[in-house]
Design an enzyme around this catalytic site. Structure first.
Site, PDB file in Angstrom:
ATOM      1  N   ASP A  47      76.397  15.069  29.905  1.00  0.00           N
ATOM      2  CA  ASP A  47      77.726  15.308  30.458  1.00  0.00           C
ATOM      3  C   ASP A  47      77.614  16.353  31.571  1.00  0.00           C
ATOM      4  OD1 ASP A  47      80.639  15.024  30.376  1.00  0.00           O
ATOM      5  OD2 ASP A  47      80.327  14.526  28.267  1.00  0.00           O
ATOM      6  N   ASP A  95      82.489  14.569  34.097  1.00  0.00           N
ATOM      7  CA  ASP A  95      83.806  14.874  33.550  1.00  0.00           C
ATOM      8  C   ASP A  95      84.836  15.070  34.670  1.00  0.00           C
ATOM      9  OD1 ASP A  95      85.283  15.682  31.049  1.00  0.00           O
ATOM     10  OD2 ASP A  95      85.524  17.538  32.189  1.00  0.00           O
ATOM     11  N   GLU A 148      84.180   9.997  35.225  1.00  0.00           N
ATOM     12  CA  GLU A 148      85.487   9.924  34.552  1.00  0.00           C
ATOM     13  C   GLU A 148      86.552  10.215  35.593  1.00  0.00           C
ATOM     14  OE1 GLU A 148      87.879  11.978  30.822  1.00  0.00           O
ATOM     15  OE2 GLU A 148      86.680  13.231  32.154  1.00  0.00           O
ATOM     16  N   HIS A 186      85.727  10.195  22.888  1.00  0.00           N
ATOM     17  CA  HIS A 186      86.076  11.460  22.226  1.00  0.00           C
ATOM     18  C   HIS A 186      87.473  11.953  22.577  1.00  0.00           C
ATOM     19  CE1 HIS A 186      84.859  12.642  26.225  1.00  0.00           C
ATOM     20  NE2 HIS A 186      85.328  13.848  26.021  1.00  0.00           N
ATOM     21  N   ASP A 187      88.094  11.385  23.612  1.00  0.00           N
ATOM     22  CA  ASP A 187      89.439  11.783  24.027  1.00  0.00           C
ATOM     23  C   ASP A 187      90.511  10.770  23.635  1.00  0.00           C
ATOM     24  OD1 ASP A 187      88.785  14.204  25.240  1.00  0.00           O
ATOM     25  OD2 ASP A 187      88.404  13.277  27.194  1.00  0.00           O
TER      26      ASP A 187
END
Length: 560
Positions: free
Chosen positions: A98, A199, A256, A329-330
């Site tokens: 990440d 991210d 993302e 995860h979100d």
């Protein structure tokens, strides 16, 4: 359309805090991941995307980084991390890390220096502004509720934080900062990683002047996305990042990008533009949000889902590439959101897996998805750990007097902690995740839903995923085939045909508890139909001109 390893890969996301604890402190760690690599190899995974394991005070579970070149103590050491990479590569599994560079932690050395004085050399690594008429510099709202600005008494200015106030935004206008980031990326690339998941990377360029956003009625702060999503210099920054950090390595990148549309995605992922390989777009995971945003629940309509996926499948058909995901995860658990996590959990989980792996693009599996893990319904707000949930609850219930039960229902349906309950490895205490007390409670259904049970049952969701992944490796049509919708107006059936090098594949998916009838279009009647995969027992010799589909049934046929 060029062939690439990352187009053919199946990617598995690990959220390390909740994956596997090796030392009994209740927190998943790197040695825990190493202990389960054979499980992932058995599943058929090619690439692991590892959510942040960097040094962090953990305000936002590791997405607030205080040292980009250090490993969080709770997860282990750099020696553990080096072993993880080595053990993965020995098994033929690649690692993407990440990359969190829209913001750092307020405990990062850069920010500690930055807030010391207005003329500190690191001041301009972050976005500082004077207040306006005794108020914040603008009216932007943080993605985690409240103002996006925090006042700092020491220098009497505000810093921007689009997320938590412990996550100050980095100032990408500063070329020195950008060089620091590219150096850090090369540090990890030189260690041998295989790429980055970036991210909220399309937030890094803000509109000049940081103007006020239009304020919705009755709101104190305004969503300012128009001024920082896909900002004016974003393509310059990504092309520079490619040139200065990525170009010397054979790696994959996925950005993302909330708020990105198909036309922008073509720019981000166009092969000749040298920005990123693919993007995570959010359109399909916003379909069950009402006008009030994420927590304003409305039913998910399959027809909206089909329209959205079709738009992206056709839009990136000849340029760019799709990332395929239904949870992470979100996001809440996909079987609870898009399927039926009670009566038809097994069937709908397999149907959704069939959907994900028969579209054009690279599929991403989120940990536990292959077991059919479900959303959790904690009774008390005190059982939740996620900063987004806790901030929202405080703002809506405690500060504004909204109804507790209504807000708890929104949390049960949409909260990020649904995805963050520990992996259910077996039916022992805490699901075999830890010998200690887990950092967040295990979903109470772990006795029925766990990896040990799934691996021992040849009809399990796990074994269905394994078969899907094997088929994808053996059949390029699943990766590279074109996509065309059939039965485009049916309210319950989502069906399409893939075509590649003269071969055709027919996919029929029932997104309902009903038994609708699939009707084969005339143009597909020629040729022998061979059953490729199905989530129910099906007669492979059945004529498929008309097929009554069972609840959440999925069938895929090859046309020979």
């Amino acid at each position: 359309m060029s062939k690439q390893w990352w187009k053919e890969a199946v990617i598995y996301q690990i959220y390390p805090r909740s994956f596997k604890d090796s030392n009994g402190d209740g927190i998943g760690d790197i040695q825990g991941i190493i202990s389960k690599l054979d499980y992932l190899k058995e599943l058929g995974i090619d690439v692991i995307w590892l959510s942040p394991v960097y040094q962090s005070p953990n305000d936002d579970n590791g997405y607030d980084i205080s040292d980009y070149r250090g490993i969080m103590d709770e997860f282990g050491t750099m020696t553990d991390w080096d072993q993880l990479l080595q053990e993965m590569h020995q098994r033929g599994i690649k690692l993407i890390m990440d990359l969190v560079v829209n913001h750092s932690s307020d405990e990062h050395a850069w920010f500690v220096e930055s807030r010391k004085s207005k003329d500190n050399p690191y001041r301009d690594y972050y976005i500082w502004r004077e207040g306006k008429d005794g108020q914040e510099p603008n009216n932007w709202e943080s993605c985690f509720s409240g103002s996006a600005w925090q006042y700092d008494e020491h220098t009497e200015e505000y810093f921007l934080h689009l997320f938590s106030k412990k996550q100050p935004d980095l100032n990408w206008e500063n070329p020195k900062l950008r060089e620091e980031i590219y150096d850090m990326m090369k540090f990890w690339l030189d260690k041998g990683i295989d790429g980055f998941r970036m991210d909220v990377i399309n937030f890094i360029s803000k509109v000049d002047g940081l103007p006020d956003a239009e304020l919705p009625e009755g709101r104190k702060y305004a969503p300012g996305g128009d001024y920082y999503m896909n900002g004016p210099k974003i393509h310059d920054y990504l092309q520079e990042m490619h040139e200065k950090a990525l170009s010397g390595y054979d790696v994959m990148t996925v950005g993302e990008m909330p708020g990105v549309d198909v036309e922008e995605a073509k720019l981000y992922t166009g092969q000749d533009r040298k920005e990123v390989n693919m993007v995570f777009q959010f359109e399909h995971v916003d379909l069950d949000s009402g006008p009030g945003g994420k927590w304003d629940l409305r039913p998910m309509k399959m027809t909206d889902l089909r329209n959205s996926f079709t738009k992206w499948q056709k839009g990136l058909e000849h340029e760019g590439w799709n990332s395929l995901y239904l949870n992470n995860h979100d996001q809440p658990r996909m079987v609870s959101r898009f399927g039926d996590d009670r009566e038809y959990r097994m069937e709908s989980a397999k149907m959704l897996a069939t959907f994900l792996h028969t579209l054009k693009g690279t599929p991403y599996i989120y940990q536990g998805e292959e077991l059919g893990m479900t959303n959790v319904r904690f009774n008390s707000i005190n059982d939740y750990k996620d900063i987004e949930i806790l901030n929202m609850y405080r703002e809506k219930v405690i500060e504004n007097g909204e109804e507790h039960d209504k807000i708890m229902e929104s949390i049960h349906v949409k909260g990020r902690d649904n995805a963050r309950t520990p992996i259910q490895w077996d039916d022992s205490e805490h699901g075999g995740f830890t010998t200690g007390t887990p950092w967040i409670q295990v979903n109470p259904n772990y006795k029925e839903i766990n990896a040990k049970q799934a691996m021992g049952d040849p009809d399990s969701i796990f074994h269905y995923y394994k078969k899907l992944i094997e088929l994808r490796k053996e059949n390029p049509i699943m990766v590279y085939g074109s996509y065309d919708l059939i039965m485009p107006d049916h309210p319950e059936i989502y069906a399409y045909v893939r075509e590649y090098e003269g071969q055709k594949m027919i996919v029929m998916l029932n997104f309902s508890v009903g038994t609708p009838v699939f009707e084969l279009p005339e143009e597909l009647e020629d040729g022998r139909k061979e059953l490729f995969i199905s989530n129910y027992e099906a007669d492979s010799s059945q004529d498929i001109k008309q097929v009554e589909l069972r609840p959440y049934e999925a069938r895929v046929y090859l046309v020979k």
